[in-house]
Motif scaffolding. Structure first.
Motif, PDB file in Angstrom:
ATOM      1  N   LEU A 116       2.920 -22.377 -53.249  1.00 55.85           N
ATOM      2  CA  LEU A 116       3.869 -21.776 -52.329  1.00 55.85           C
ATOM      3  C   LEU A 116       4.830 -20.836 -53.031  1.00 55.85           C
ATOM      4  CD1 LEU A 116       4.733 -24.782 -49.979  1.00 55.85           C
ATOM      5  CD2 LEU A 116       3.391 -22.756 -49.432  1.00 55.85           C
ATOM      6  N   PHE A 117       5.152 -21.168 -54.279  1.00 50.26           N
ATOM      7  CA  PHE A 117       6.159 -20.383 -55.001  1.00 50.26           C
ATOM      8  C   PHE A 117       5.530 -19.430 -56.007  1.00 50.26           C
ATOM      9  CE2 PHE A 117       7.997 -24.468 -53.798  1.00 50.26           C
ATOM     10  CZ  PHE A 117       9.053 -24.037 -53.011  1.00 50.26           C
ATOM     11  N   ARG A 118       4.211 -19.251 -55.900  1.00 47.92           N
ATOM     12  CA  ARG A 118       3.537 -18.331 -56.796  1.00 47.92           C
ATOM     13  C   ARG A 118       3.549 -16.930 -56.194  1.00 47.92           C
ATOM     14  NH1 ARG A 118      -2.670 -18.992 -59.050  1.00 47.92           N
ATOM     15  NH2 ARG A 118      -2.689 -17.103 -60.351  1.00 47.92           N
ATOM     16  N   ARG A 119       3.953 -15.970 -56.999  1.00 46.15           N
ATOM     17  CA  ARG A 119       4.033 -14.602 -56.507  1.00 46.15           C
ATOM     18  C   ARG A 119       2.629 -14.051 -56.309  1.00 46.15           C
ATOM     19  NH1 ARG A 119       7.757 -10.395 -59.588  1.00 46.15           N
ATOM     20  NH2 ARG A 119       9.290 -11.795 -58.641  1.00 46.15           N
ATOM     21  N   ARG A 120       2.393 -13.521 -55.133  1.00 46.91           N
ATOM     22  CA  ARG A 120       1.094 -12.946 -54.835  1.00 46.91           C
ATOM     23  C   ARG A 120       1.066 -11.472 -55.227  1.00 46.91           C
ATOM     24  NH1 ARG A 120      -0.086 -14.357 -48.694  1.00 46.91           N
ATOM     25  NH2 ARG A 120       2.085 -13.715 -48.530  1.00 46.91           N
ATOM     26  N   LYS A 121      -0.096 -11.038 -55.660  1.00 48.65           N
ATOM     27  CA  LYS A 121      -0.262  -9.663 -56.080  1.00 48.65           C
ATOM     28  C   LYS A 121      -0.211  -8.735 -54.878  1.00 48.65           C
ATOM     29  CE  LYS A 121      -3.494  -6.562 -58.408  1.00 48.65           C
ATOM     30  NZ  LYS A 121      -4.825  -6.471 -59.059  1.00 48.65           N
ATOM     31  N   GLU A 122       0.547  -7.662 -54.978  1.00 47.54           N
ATOM     32  CA  GLU A 122       0.655  -6.707 -53.888  1.00 47.54           C
ATOM     33  C   GLU A 122      -0.436  -5.638 -54.018  1.00 47.54           C
ATOM     34  OE1 GLU A 122       2.604  -6.917 -51.372  1.00 47.54           O
ATOM     35  OE2 GLU A 122       3.734  -8.657 -52.078  1.00 47.54           O
ATOM     36  N   ARG A 123      -0.988  -5.256 -52.890  1.00 47.68           N
ATOM     37  CA  ARG A 123      -1.972  -4.186 -52.883  1.00 47.68           C
ATOM     38  C   ARG A 123      -1.264  -2.837 -52.992  1.00 47.68           C
ATOM     39  NH1 ARG A 123      -5.477  -4.575 -47.684  1.00 47.68           N
ATOM     40  NH2 ARG A 123      -6.426  -2.762 -48.680  1.00 47.68           N
ATOM     41  N   ARG A 124      -1.745  -2.019 -53.897  1.00 48.67           N
ATOM     42  CA  ARG A 124      -1.180  -0.683 -54.054  1.00 48.67           C
ATOM     43  C   ARG A 124      -1.885   0.286 -53.117  1.00 48.67           C
ATOM     44  NH1 ARG A 124       0.082   1.490 -59.939  1.00 48.67           N
ATOM     45  NH2 ARG A 124       1.085   3.002 -58.541  1.00 48.67           N
ATOM     46  N   VAL A 125      -1.156   1.283 -52.686  1.00 52.83           N
ATOM     47  CA  VAL A 125      -1.684   2.328 -51.826  1.00 52.83           C
ATOM     48  C   VAL A 125      -1.648   3.639 -52.602  1.00 52.83           C
ATOM     49  CG1 VAL A 125      -1.429   3.570 -49.663  1.00 52.83           C
ATOM     50  CG2 VAL A 125      -0.886   1.129 -49.768  1.00 52.83           C
ATOM     51  N   TRP A 126      -2.818   4.253 -52.731  1.00 51.58           N
ATOM     52  CA  TRP A 126      -2.946   5.507 -53.461  1.00 51.58           C
ATOM     53  C   TRP A 126      -3.164   6.642 -52.469  1.00 51.58           C
ATOM     54  CZ3 TRP A 126      -2.146   5.044 -58.663  1.00 51.58           C
ATOM     55  CH2 TRP A 126      -2.302   3.780 -59.217  1.00 51.58           C
ATOM     56  N   VAL A 143      -8.286   4.890 -61.130  1.00 52.91           N
ATOM     57  CA  VAL A 143      -7.008   4.200 -61.318  1.00 52.91           C
ATOM     58  C   VAL A 143      -6.823   3.036 -60.354  1.00 52.91           C
ATOM     59  CG1 VAL A 143      -5.954   6.291 -62.205  1.00 52.91           C
ATOM     60  CG2 VAL A 143      -5.796   5.780 -59.763  1.00 52.91           C
ATOM     61  N   ALA A 144      -7.604   2.964 -59.278  1.00 55.00           N
ATOM     62  CA  ALA A 144      -7.395   1.925 -58.273  1.00 55.00           C
ATOM     63  C   ALA A 144      -7.762   0.553 -58.832  1.00 55.00           C
ATOM     64  CB  ALA A 144      -8.217   2.225 -57.028  1.00 55.00           C
ATOM     65  N   GLY A 145      -6.950  -0.447 -58.471  1.00 54.92           N
ATOM     66  CA  GLY A 145      -7.228  -1.821 -58.851  1.00 54.92           C
ATOM     67  C   GLY A 145      -7.964  -2.553 -57.743  1.00 54.92           C
ATOM     68  N   SER A 146      -8.206  -3.834 -57.985  1.00 52.02           N
ATOM     69  CA  SER A 146      -8.952  -4.632 -57.012  1.00 52.02           C
ATOM     70  C   SER A 146      -8.202  -4.717 -55.686  1.00 52.02           C
ATOM     71  CB  SER A 146      -9.189  -6.034 -57.570  1.00 52.02           C
ATOM     72  OG  SER A 146     -10.012  -5.969 -58.720  1.00 52.02           O
ATOM     73  N   TYR A 147      -8.900  -4.403 -54.602  1.00 52.11           N
ATOM     74  CA  TYR A 147      -8.405  -4.486 -53.234  1.00 52.11           C
ATOM     75  C   TYR A 147      -7.261  -3.525 -52.953  1.00 52.11           C
ATOM     76  CZ  TYR A 147     -11.352  -8.565 -53.232  1.00 52.11           C
ATOM     77  OH  TYR A 147     -12.438  -9.400 -53.338  1.00 52.11           O
ATOM     78  N   ASP A 148      -7.133  -2.482 -53.763  1.00 49.33           N
ATOM     79  CA  ASP A 148      -6.163  -1.435 -53.464  1.00 49.33           C
ATOM     80  C   ASP A 148      -6.668  -0.584 -52.299  1.00 49.33           C
ATOM     81  OD1 ASP A 148      -4.517  -2.332 -55.413  1.00 49.33           O
ATOM     82  OD2 ASP A 148      -4.849  -0.668 -56.814  1.00 49.33           O
ATOM     83  N   ARG A 149      -5.746   0.174 -51.738  1.00 51.11           N
ATOM     84  CA  ARG A 149      -6.049   1.019 -50.582  1.00 51.11           C
ATOM     85  C   ARG A 149      -5.934   2.483 -50.987  1.00 51.11           C
ATOM     86  NH1 ARG A 149      -5.462   0.001 -44.851  1.00 51.11           N
ATOM     87  NH2 ARG A 149      -5.073   1.928 -43.679  1.00 51.11           N
ATOM     88  N   VAL A 150      -7.007   3.235 -50.782  1.00 52.92           N
ATOM     89  CA  VAL A 150      -7.029   4.659 -51.099  1.00 52.92           C
ATOM     90  C   VAL A 150      -6.981   5.433 -49.781  1.00 52.92           C
ATOM     91  CG1 VAL A 150      -8.319   6.538 -52.162  1.00 52.92           C
ATOM     92  CG2 VAL A 150      -8.317   4.273 -53.224  1.00 52.92           C
ATOM     93  N   VAL A 151      -5.924   6.188 -49.573  1.00 53.42           N
ATOM     94  CA  VAL A 151      -5.730   6.958 -48.341  1.00 53.42           C
ATOM     95  C   VAL A 151      -6.034   8.419 -48.642  1.00 53.42           C
ATOM     96  CG1 VAL A 151      -4.112   7.636 -46.537  1.00 53.42           C
ATOM     97  CG2 VAL A 151      -3.989   5.338 -47.528  1.00 53.42           C
ATOM     98  N   LEU A 152      -7.050   8.947 -47.977  1.00 53.30           N
ATOM     99  CA  LEU A 152      -7.444  10.336 -48.163  1.00 53.30           C
ATOM    100  C   LEU A 152      -6.798  11.191 -47.091  1.00 53.30           C
ATOM    101  CD1 LEU A 152     -11.272   9.876 -48.892  1.00 53.30           C
ATOM    102  CD2 LEU A 152      -9.396  10.047 -50.530  1.00 53.30           C
ATOM    103  N   HIS A 153      -6.034  12.179 -47.504  1.00 52.57           N
ATOM    104  CA  HIS A 153      -5.395  13.093 -46.566  1.00 52.57           C
ATOM    105  C   HIS A 153      -6.427  14.113 -46.059  1.00 52.57           C
ATOM    106  CE1 HIS A 153      -0.969  12.147 -47.159  1.00 52.57           C
ATOM    107  NE2 HIS A 153      -1.602  11.319 -47.983  1.00 52.57           N
ATOM    108  N   PRO A 154      -6.166  14.756 -44.919  1.00 48.15           N
ATOM    109  CA  PRO A 154      -7.161  15.661 -44.342  1.00 48.15           C
ATOM    110  C   PRO A 154      -7.659  16.699 -45.335  1.00 48.15           C
ATOM    111  CG  PRO A 154      -5.401  15.271 -42.771  1.00 48.15           C
ATOM    112  CD  PRO A 154      -4.982  14.610 -44.047  1.00 48.15           C
ATOM    113  N   GLY A 155      -8.988  16.879 -45.312  1.00 53.84           N
ATOM    114  CA  GLY A 155      -9.610  17.833 -46.220  1.00 53.84           C
ATOM    115  C   GLY A 155     -11.058  17.466 -46.467  1.00 53.84           C
TER     116      GLY A 155
END
Length: 579
Positions: A116-126, A143-155
């Motif tokens: 309960l008191f263990r800090r959970r890893k936050e997902r990074r957004v690229w 550069v993305a880590g495990s379960y990170d989120r990669v957001v591609l902008h229009p293009g």
């Protein structure tokens, strides 16, 4: 605060508060976001019922407003039909969209009491796009880590060499579908990945835009244009609300379980979906989750289950029937009865016994494939005779009397057609097929305006439920000891036969609506042995079912009517059971 009836009386006691009619509360609660609706439903039973009553208003708005998948729940085959519950459709969407992350590291899963008191890893957004820190998809995947989120902008993102996914990652396109296009070839070497709101087009060096042979990939709201998706067992795939156009296709090789749900296939140059090879014995982590999703029942009626109102069958009433319109056996029988009454009510030649002339060229259309083979066989054996004409009175050899309404109390001669449930209870083999066959599972998909629908071969397994096949050369082809289960599909307007079974293939074809095809509705040959139950096979330009070339099968409790040629055509050492 308390709830009141439409007249203002209180319906929940206790405490002081504002007493408002239920209608006013519905207007107020319609402005709440999803998390607040969930909290309000936990206040009391009355509030929960009030939240549930917003199904056709706020829940519908939330379901259609999902940023990553704004499709209608019944897209693409029946978007005009409302789901039985918008809230349930949104809940199913939420469950399915999280399947890819079930393999997440324990730090990302809900903590147990010891953590309960263990800090959970936050997902990074690229953030990736022109003018941003990361401008290419390749750089973001490095550069993305495990379960990170990669957001591609229009293009448009183009890569000159194959990209490899080595860590679990989520790639999402920003904006509307079509704003982000990928000209890439991706190979997945990680346990899981998710791609959403993207358009895939083939790179210059390969038409395969995505492939995996071990991991699980989830595709949500993606378009494939002229591209190919390859999944090899023990790899798995879950595609939802995706479009495959301009010759795009999917190829499954030795897959134990994959799920294509609510996808649109159009403009195929060959088969849109190919399932090849026996399922591998090895299973990856996602199989148990996909099996649970595959067991969920559809909320809408099966495609083509109803007939348009006012259908006048086959010219019996003089009205023209629109192409592709479906009719029921009862309506057709009524049309036959009216036609006989008109023929018998007049005088002269029309009222007398008319003869049917059977001679060469008796069919109104060109000879079918099975007729040509039969003619060749007869010519080879010296039995063909072009000068024979047979005159047979149709009143003596026809089966039309089975369809006439019974005027007295004597028992009717019309056969009693069992339901699918009754047939399955009587046939353990068919029941086993329903319960065990999985492989590639296709549900609620639309196949249209192309060459082929689904091709299953070389011991492959496929399961088709609630799909629509329209305007193809053929809908389903099952060959080389493959196994198929078809339940509640609509197969119509195929230029050739609707369903082909060849070379010792087998399976269950039940509760389908097969109509308006250019050749036979079902074509069974070369040792194929399917179980065909409770289908409606009608309005074909040739025969309903063709069994030839040592074909077998069990044909039971089907409604076969209004086909231009034979209802069931059996020849060349075939031996099916028709009951």
């Amino acid at each position: 605060m308390s709830l009141g009836s439409s007249r203002g009386s209180s319906s929940s006691g206790g405490g002081r508060g504002v007493n408002l009619p239920v209608e006013v509360w519905r207007v107020v609660l319609a402005y709440l976001p999803l998390p607040e609706l969930g909290r309000c439903s936990l206040v009391c039973r009355a509030w929960r019922e009030l939240i549930l009553s917003l199904d056709n208003t706020r829940w519908r708005q939330l379901c259609l407003g999902l940023p990553e998948c704004p499709r209608h729940p019944n897209w693409p085959s029946q978007p005009h039909l409302e789901p039985s519950s918008w809230r349930e459709a949104m809940r199913q969407h939420a469950i399915a969209s999280r399947t890819w992350s079930r393999h997440a590291h324990p730090e990302l899963q809900p903590s147990s009491c010891l953590h309960l008191f263990r800090r959970r890893k936050e997902r990074r957004v690229w953030q990736v796009g022109s003018g941003l820190e990361l401008e290419t998809l390749r750089g973001a995947l490095v550069v993305a880590g495990s379960y990170d989120r990669v957001v591609l902008h229009p293009g448009v993102y183009e890569e000159q060499a194959e990209l490899v996914l080595k860590v679990p990652v989520e790639v999402v396109g920003l904006g509307r579908l079509g704003d982000v296009a990928l000209l890439v070839s991706l190979e997945q070497q990680c346990p899981t990945a998710r791609l959403s709101n993207l358009v895939f087009m083939p790179a210059w060096f390969s038409t395969v835009v995505y492939k995996t042979s071990s991991g699980h990939v989830q595709l949500d709201n993606c378009n494939f244009e002229g591209a190919q998706l390859q999944i090899q067992g023990p790899g798995t795939c879950h595609a939802r609300f995706c479009s495959f156009s301009q010759g795009s296709s999917t190829h499954f090789l030795g897959v134990a379980l994959s799920l294509l749900d609510s996808c649109d296939f159009s403009g195929s140059d060959s088969a849109s979906v190919t399932v090849e090879g026996a399922p591998v014995t090895e299973r990856n982590w996602a199989c148990k989750h996909l099996a649970a999703l595959a067991r969920t029942t559809t909320s809408w009626t099966s495609p083509g289950s109803g007939s348009p109102a006012g259908d006048n069958l086959g010219g019996h009433s003089g009205a023209t029937r629109p192409p592709g319109a479906t009719i029921t056996l009862e309506d057709w029988s009524k049309g036959e009865t009216e036609s006989r009454r008109r023929g018998g009510g007049g005088g002269g030649e029309e009222g007398g016994c008319q003869d049917t002339v059977i001679e060469d060229g008796w069919s109104d259309s060109a000879p079918s494939e099975e007729e040509e083979e039969e003619e060749k066989e007869e010519e080879g054996s010296g039995q063909g005779n072009n000068s024979l004409n047979y005159r047979l009175a149709h009143s003596h050899h026809g089966l039309s009397h089975l369809l006439t309404p019974n005027q007295d109390d004597s028992p009717t001669l019309t056969p009693e057609i069992r339901t699918l449930t009754e047939e399955l209870q009587r046939d353990p083999g068919a029941q086993a097929l329903v319960e065990t066959v999985q492989g590639c599972v296709l549900r609620r998909c639309l196949f249209r305006d192309g060459k082929g629908g689904v091709h299953v071969c070389n011991h492959g397994n496929a399961r088709l439920e609630g799909n629509v096949f329209r305007g193809l050369t053929y809908a389903v082809r099952c060959i080389q000891n493959a196994t198929i289960v078809m339940l509640r599909n609509e197969v119509c307007e195929c230029r050739a036969s609707g369903v082909f079974l060849r070379l010792s293939s087998h399976g269950l074809i039940a509760d389908n609506n097969i109509h308006s095809n250019g050749e036979a509705g079902l074509d069974i040959r070369k040792g194929a042995d399917p179980i065909i139950l409770c289908n409606r096979i009608h309005s074909g330009l040739r025969s309903g079912i063709v069994v030839l070339g040592n074909g077998r099968g069990s044909i039971r409790s089907n409604q076969i009517y209004n086909n231009k040629e034979a209802g069931v055509y059996i020849l060349f050492n075939s031996n099916p059971v028709v009951r």
